[in-house]
Design a protein around this motif. Structure first.
Motif, mmCIF file in Angstrom:
data_model
loop_
_atom_site.group_PDB
_atom_site.id
_atom_site.type_symbol
_atom_site.label_atom_id
_atom_site.label_comp_id
_atom_site.label_asym_id
_atom_site.label_seq_id
_atom_site.Cartn_x
_atom_site.Cartn_y
_atom_site.Cartn_z
ATOM 1 N N THR A 1 0.826 -1.204 0.000
ATOM 2 C CA THR A 1 0.000 0.000 0.000
ATOM 3 C C THR A 1 0.858 1.250 0.000
ATOM 4 O O THR A 1 0.618 2.199 -0.750
ATOM 5 N N LEU A 2 1.884 1.259 0.834
ATOM 6 C CA LEU A 2 2.701 2.454 0.997
ATOM 7 C C LEU A 2 3.478 2.802 -0.262
ATOM 8 O O LEU A 2 3.818 3.969 -0.480
ATOM 9 N N CYS A 3 3.774 1.812 -1.106
ATOM 10 C CA CYS A 3 4.603 2.040 -2.297
ATOM 11 C C CYS A 3 3.782 2.318 -3.546
ATOM 12 O O CYS A 3 4.354 2.608 -4.593
ATOM 13 N N ASP A 4 2.492 2.232 -3.461
ATOM 14 C CA ASP A 4 1.635 2.366 -4.650
ATOM 15 C C ASP A 4 1.006 3.757 -4.684
ATOM 16 O O ASP A 4 0.158 4.074 -3.843
ATOM 17 N N PRO A 5 1.403 4.627 -5.637
ATOM 18 C CA PRO A 5 0.805 5.966 -5.705
ATOM 19 C C PRO A 5 -0.714 5.931 -5.858
ATOM 20 O O PRO A 5 -1.423 6.775 -5.310
ATOM 21 N N ALA A 6 -1.221 4.924 -6.591
ATOM 22 C CA ALA A 6 -2.672 4.820 -6.754
ATOM 23 C C ALA A 6 -3.342 4.507 -5.424
ATOM 24 O O ALA A 6 -4.430 5.018 -5.128
ATOM 25 N N ALA A 7 -2.705 3.675 -4.602
ATOM 26 C CA ALA A 7 -3.258 3.379 -3.280
ATOM 27 C C ALA A 7 -3.266 4.621 -2.411
ATOM 28 O O ALA A 7 -4.220 4.870 -1.661
ATOM 29 N N CYS A 8 -2.219 5.420 -2.511
ATOM 30 C CA CYS A 8 -2.164 6.672 -1.746
ATOM 31 C C CYS A 8 -3.304 7.599 -2.170
ATOM 32 O O CYS A 8 -3.959 8.216 -1.327
ATOM 33 N N ALA B 1 11.341 6.559 0.311
ATOM 34 C CA ALA B 1 10.821 7.680 -0.461
ATOM 35 C C ALA B 1 9.298 7.633 -0.608
ATOM 36 O O ALA B 1 8.618 8.620 -0.315
ATOM 37 N N PRO B 2 8.702 6.500 -1.054
ATOM 38 C CA PRO B 2 7.244 6.478 -1.147
ATOM 39 C C PRO B 2 6.549 6.574 0.207
ATOM 40 O O PRO B 2 5.475 7.167 0.312
ATOM 41 N N VAL B 3 7.156 5.995 1.258
ATOM 42 C CA VAL B 3 6.555 6.104 2.583
ATOM 43 C C VAL B 3 6.529 7.557 3.029
ATOM 44 O O VAL B 3 5.536 8.048 3.582
ATOM 45 N N ARG B 4 7.619 8.280 2.776
ATOM 46 C CA ARG B 4 7.667 9.684 3.142
ATOM 47 C C ARG B 4 6.550 10.464 2.427
ATOM 48 O O ARG B 4 5.895 11.320 3.018
ATOM 49 N N GLY B 5 6.344 10.146 1.135
ATOM 50 C CA GLY B 5 5.283 10.824 0.390
ATOM 51 C C GLY B 5 3.906 10.499 0.928
ATOM 52 O O GLY B 5 3.046 11.383 1.061
ATOM 53 N N PHE B 6 3.666 9.222 1.251
ATOM 54 C CA PHE B 6 2.368 8.808 1.792
ATOM 55 C C PHE B 6 2.095 9.515 3.111
ATOM 56 O O PHE B 6 1.006 10.065 3.324
ATOM 57 N N LEU B 7 3.075 9.504 4.003
ATOM 58 C CA LEU B 7 2.890 10.122 5.313
ATOM 59 C C LEU B 7 2.632 11.613 5.183
ATOM 60 O O LEU B 7 1.782 12.168 5.886
ATOM 61 N N GLY B 8 3.351 12.262 4.273
ATOM 62 C CA GLY B 8 3.157 13.691 4.109
ATOM 63 C C GLY B 8 1.750 14.036 3.648
ATOM 64 O O GLY B 8 1.128 14.987 4.158
ATOM 65 N N ARG B 9 1.229 13.281 2.697
ATOM 66 C CA ARG B 9 -0.112 13.569 2.184
ATOM 67 C C ARG B 9 -1.189 13.285 3.228
ATOM 68 O O ARG B 9 -2.129 14.070 3.398
ATOM 69 N N MET B 10 -1.048 12.169 3.935
ATOM 70 C CA MET B 10 -2.074 11.831 4.925
ATOM 71 C C MET B 10 -1.977 12.732 6.157
ATOM 72 O O MET B 10 -2.981 12.982 6.834
ATOM 73 N N ALA B 11 -0.772 13.230 6.472
ATOM 74 C CA ALA B 11 -0.623 14.128 7.619
ATOM 75 C C ALA B 11 -1.396 15.425 7.404
ATOM 76 O O ALA B 11 -1.904 16.031 8.360
ATOM 77 N N GLY C 1 12.652 -1.624 17.303
ATOM 78 C CA GLY C 1 13.717 -2.268 18.065
ATOM 79 C C GLY C 1 14.196 -3.551 17.444
ATOM 80 O O GLY C 1 15.230 -4.081 17.836
ATOM 81 N N THR C 2 13.472 -4.066 16.430
ATOM 82 C CA THR C 2 13.889 -5.322 15.819
ATOM 83 C C THR C 2 15.033 -5.127 14.848
ATOM 84 O O THR C 2 15.670 -6.088 14.446
ATOM 85 N N GLY C 3 15.311 -3.876 14.464
ATOM 86 C CA GLY C 3 16.414 -3.654 13.538
ATOM 87 C C GLY C 3 17.251 -2.446 13.865
ATOM 88 O O GLY C 3 18.420 -2.388 13.544
ATOM 89 N N PHE C 4 16.669 -1.450 14.513
ATOM 90 C CA PHE C 4 17.323 -0.193 14.847
ATOM 91 C C PHE C 4 17.756 0.579 13.610
ATOM 92 O O PHE C 4 18.329 1.639 13.726
ATOM 93 N N SER C 5 17.505 0.055 12.430
ATOM 94 C CA SER C 5 17.998 0.721 11.246
ATOM 95 C C SER C 5 17.203 1.970 10.908
ATOM 96 O O SER C 5 17.646 2.793 10.125
ATOM 97 N N SER C 6 16.015 2.131 11.484
ATOM 98 C CA SER C 6 15.192 3.273 11.137
ATOM 99 C C SER C 6 15.467 4.482 12.004
ATOM 100 O O SER C 6 14.861 5.520 11.827
ATOM 101 N N LEU C 7 16.405 4.379 12.971
ATOM 102 C CA LEU C 7 16.636 5.489 13.889
ATOM 103 C C LEU C 7 17.028 6.753 13.156
ATOM 104 O O LEU C 7 16.577 7.844 13.485
ATOM 105 N N GLY C 8 17.905 6.619 12.148
ATOM 106 C CA GLY C 8 18.362 7.800 11.441
ATOM 107 C C GLY C 8 17.246 8.508 10.703
ATOM 108 O O GLY C 8 17.305 9.711 10.487
ATOM 109 N N TYR C 9 16.218 7.754 10.273
ATOM 110 C CA TYR C 9 15.121 8.344 9.524
ATOM 111 C C TYR C 9 14.005 8.840 10.439
ATOM 112 O O TYR C 9 13.205 9.690 10.057
#
Length: 603
Positions: free
Chosen positions: A433-440, A471-481, A493-501
Motif C-alpha cells: 500500500t505504501l509504495c503504490d501511488p494509486a493506493a495513496c 521515499a514512497p513512505v515519506r510521500g504517503f505520510l506527508g499527504r495523509m498528515a 527495536g527489531t532492527g534499529f535501522s530506522s533510527l536515522g530516519y
C-alpha cells in the motif's frame, strides 16, 4: 511523547506540565544512578543501540563519543574525546561546523541540522548529516550531536565482468517457465533447486545506500557465473536473490556445490568508497519430489529453506526437509490462498479492537489498534497468522488494507456521537500500500470523504516497510498528515535501522516490539534495554507504546521507566469493534469492564 530540550540544568517537560527525570544506563550498560544528567542518559541510550553520537562542551570540544561514532570514522573513542569537534571535518566543513555549533548553543533549543564532510584515515572523506540539540549536563549546558552517514553516490570499484554479469542471468519469468516444463515432464530426472541470498543486505544498504548494495549484488552474480559449473541455469530471483537450477544433480552433490560457493565468496567483495565490502551468502536447497506439482510450491519450499539459513546466522546452507509436518504446513499455506481470495472478493473479514492504555497521566480519550480476522467458508474466524503471511507472499495485503480503512471509516460515521470519546484508531498498513501511488490517492480520497475522520486515524507502518520504501513512505505520510492523520512505527527495536530516519518523519508514536517488553519484570538486563529504547524515543520527540504487556507486573515496570502507553492482555484482550461503544460507556465509570474482557478472549 513530544519533548523539548531546555536550557542548562532543565529536565524534560512533558505535555501537561509533568517533569520526568528519565532513566537509562551508564557507559557499561549498568542502570544509572538517579539524577543522571540528560546528556548521560541520552548518550547511554545511543550507545546501547549502536548509534553514532557525540557529546560536546559549549566550546566545541568532544567530551564523549559512542563506539559507533568512532567506528564510523575509523578511530577509537580515545582518539576523539578531548579534540575539537571541527578537527574531525575537512577544511571546507570546519568553518560551517563552527557556525552551526554557535547557532545550536545560542538558538531556541530545537534540533539543528547540517551536512558536512568528515575526515577518515588515509585522506578519506565521509559525507554525514549532524543533528544537534542542547542538553543539560552536570556542570552546565552541553550539546548532543547525532551523526548519520549520507550516501554520496560514489562509483564502486568493479571490473567490467562484474558490471556486466547481471546481463548473463536468466530473467525470473524465463526461469519459472523452465521450472514448469520440468514439473510437467512425467519422467523426471533427479534435480535440485538452489536459492542464494546475500546476507545482511538491508543492513548494508541502510549503512551505505542502495548503490553499494547493487555493487555487492553484481559481485555475487559474477562469482556465481565463475564458480558454478557452466551447465547450471542461474537466474535473478529478487533484489538480492538468485535462483540456480541443477538438472541431473543429486541432493548430496547440490549440497557440495552450495558449500563450495559459500566458501568461495565468504570474506570477499567489491571496494566501495575506500571500504572493502566483505560479503557472505545464505543458500536454501530443495530436491524435487514427485509430490511437487507447481513452480510456486517449489519456490515456496526453497524460500523456506533459505530463511532457515538466515536464521542460523547466515553464511549457511540449509536443505528443505520433506517430512510429513512440513508437507502439511506447505499444503495448508497453498490451500489458504483460494480461501483468502474468496474472503477479499466477498469482504469476509471482521475487525477487532485492542485498547491502548495511557500510563503517564489521566486516561483521556480511548485509543486502540484494529486487528483483522477472516471468516472462512464454515463461518469460523481465522486469526491473522493463518492468512497474512499468504497475503504478503502473493501481494494481497493492499486489498486487506483497503477493507480495513473502509470499515473503520464506516464505523466512525455510524458512531459519530461516540467519536469525542476516541483519541485515535490505529490501522496497520503493508509495504504494498505504501509504495503504490494509486493506493495513496485512494486512501486520501476515502479520508477526504469523511472530513472529521482524519484526526481519529493512526496508520501503523513496520520498520521493514519504512527502510525498504523510504521515499514512497515519506510521500504517503506527508499527504495523509495534511488530513490530520497520525502515524506509528510498529515493531520498533527489531532492527534499529530506522533510527536515522525517525527524526525526519512525521511519526507520532513508536511501538516497542514485544521482544523487549516480555520478561522486563524479571530480567534486569531486559529492563535496562527497554529503558534505553524508551529514553531514545523520547529524545527524538516520539511517544512510546509497549506491545505485549501481558502481566500487571509488566505494567508496573513500564510506568516506572516512563513508557507512555501499553498494549496487551494486561490492558485488555481484543474484542469485536461493534463492542467498542459499550466498552467506552462502561469504561468511563469503572475502567474496561470485565465482562467484555472475558467475552473477548476468543479473539
Amino acid at each position: 511523547m513530544r519533548t523539548t530540550t531546555g536550557k542548562p540544568g532543565a529536565a524534560r517537560r512533558l505535555p501537561g506540565g509533568e517533569i520526568r527525570s528519565g532513566s537509562g544506563t551508564d557507559k557499561t550498560g549498568r542502570p544509572m544512578k538517579q539524577g543522571a544528567s540528560a546528556a548521560e542518559r541520552d548518550l547511554a541510550a545511543l550507545r546501547l543501540v549502536g548509534m553514532p553520537a557525540f557529546v560536546l562542551e559549549v566550546d566545541g570540544r568532544v567530551r564523549l563519543a559512542t563506539e559507533a561514532a568512532a567506528q564510523l570514522l575509523g578511530l577509537h573513542c580515545s582518539q576523539i574525546e578531548g579534540r575539537s569537534f571541527t578537527s574531525l571535518h575537512d577544511t571546507a566543513s570546519a568553518e560551517q561546523v563552527e557556525k552551526w555549533l554557535e547557532r545550536c548553543v545560542s538558538g531556541p533549543g530545537g534540533p539543528v541540522e547540517c551536512l558536512v564532510q568528515m575526515r577518515l584515515p588515509e585522506a578519506g572523506r565521509l559525507s554525514a548529516r549532524h543533528q544537534a540539540c542542547p542538553v543539560a549536563g552536570e556542570g552546565g549546558q552541553l550539546v548532543l550531536v547525532q551523526t548519520a552517514r549520507v550516501e554520496a553516490a560514489p562509483t564502486p570499484v568493479l571490473d567490467e565482468s562484474s558490471a556486466g554479469a547481471m546481463s548473463l542471468l536468466l530473467p525470473r519469468s524465463a526461469f519459472e517457465r523452465q521450472l514448469r516444463a520440468l514439473l510437467a515432464d512425467p519422467v523426471r530426472s533427479t534435480s535440485c533447486l538452489l536459492q542464494v541470498d546475500v546476507d545482511h543486505f538491508k543492513v548494508l544498504t541502510d549503512r551505505l545506500g542502495s548503490a553499494a548494495g547493487q555493487a555487492v549484488v553484481e559481485f555475487v552474480a559474477r562469482t556465481l557465473i565463475d564458480e558454478l559449473p557452466s551447465h547450471l541455469v542461474v537466474a535473478r530471483g529478487g533484489i538480492e536473490t538468485f535462483l540456480v537450477f541443477l538438472r541431473d544433480t543429486a541432493l548430496a552433490d547440490a549440497e557440495r556445490i552450495a558449500h563450495s560457493f559459500c566458501r568461495a565468496i565468504r570474506g570477499t567483495g567489491p571496494t566501495w568508497n575506500h571500504e572493502a565490502l566483505h560479503t557472505s551468502v545464505s543458500i536454501g536447497i530443495i530436491e524435487f519430489q514427485p509430490r511437487i506439482t507447481s513452480a510456486a510450491e517449489a519456490l515456496y519450499a526453497v524460500d523456506t529453506a533459505v530463511r532457515q539459513a538466515h536464521e542460523s546466522g547466515g553464511n549457511a546452507v540449509r536443505c528443505y526437509q520433506w517430512d510429513d509436518s512440513i508437507i502439511i504446513r506447505t499444503t495448508q499455506a497453498f490451500n489458504e490462498l483460494p480461501r483468502l481470495q474468496r474472503a477479499i472478493n466477498t469482504g469476509s473479514f471482521v475487525l477487532y479492537f485492542q485498547p491502548i492504555r495511557n500510563l503517564t497521566g489521566p486516561p483521556g480519550p480511548a485509543a486502540g489498534e484494529l486487528l483483522i480476522r477472516m471468516v472462512d467458508e464454515t463461518g469460523a474466524l481465522r486469526g491473522p497468522g493463518t492468512f497474512l503471511p499468504v497475503a504478503e507472499r502473493y501481494s494481497l495485503t493492499a486489498a486487506i488494507d483497503r477493507f480495513t480503512l473502509r470499515a473503520a471509516l464506516a464505523w466512525l460515521a455510524a458512531n459519530a456521537r461516540m467519536t469525542e470519546r476516541i483519541g485515535y484508531i490505529s490501522i496497520n498498513l503493508g509495504g504494498q500500500t505504501l509504495c503504490d501511488p494509486a493506493a495513496c490517492d485512494w486512501f486520501e480520497k476515502q479520508v477526504c470523504a469523511y472530513p472529521a475522520s482524519g484526526a481519529k486515524l493512526c496508520f501503523e507502518i513496520t520498520e521493514t516497510a519504512l527502510i525498504r520504501n523510504l521515499a514512497p513512505v515519506r510521500g504517503f505520510l506527508g499527504r495523509m498528515a495534511t488530513l490530520g492523520c497520525r502515524f506509528a512505527l510498529d515493531d520498533f527495536g527489531t532492527g534499529f535501522s530506522s533510527l536515522g530516519y525517525l527524526q525526519s518523519l512525521p511519526v507520532d508514536f513508536v511501538k516497542i516490539d514485544g521482544a523487549f517488553v516480555r520478561g522486563c519484570d524479571e530480567d534486569p538486563r531486559a529492563r535496562t534495554l527497554l529503558a534505553a529504547i524508551n529514553d531514545l524515543c523520547h529524545m527524538l520527540g516520539k511517544q512510546t507504546i509497549a506491545e505485549f504487556a501481558e502481566k500487571p507486573e509488566i505494567l508496573d515496570v513500564l510506568r516506572d521507566i516512563g513508557v507512555d502507553c501499553a498494549q496487551g492482555f494486561a490492558v485488555s484482550h481484543p474484542f469485536p469493534l461493534d463492542g467498542l461503544p459499550a466498552w467506552l460507556l462502561q469504561s468511563e465509570h469503572a475502567g474496561a469492564p470485565d465482562s467484555i474482557r472475558s467475552a473477548s478472549r476468543c479473539g
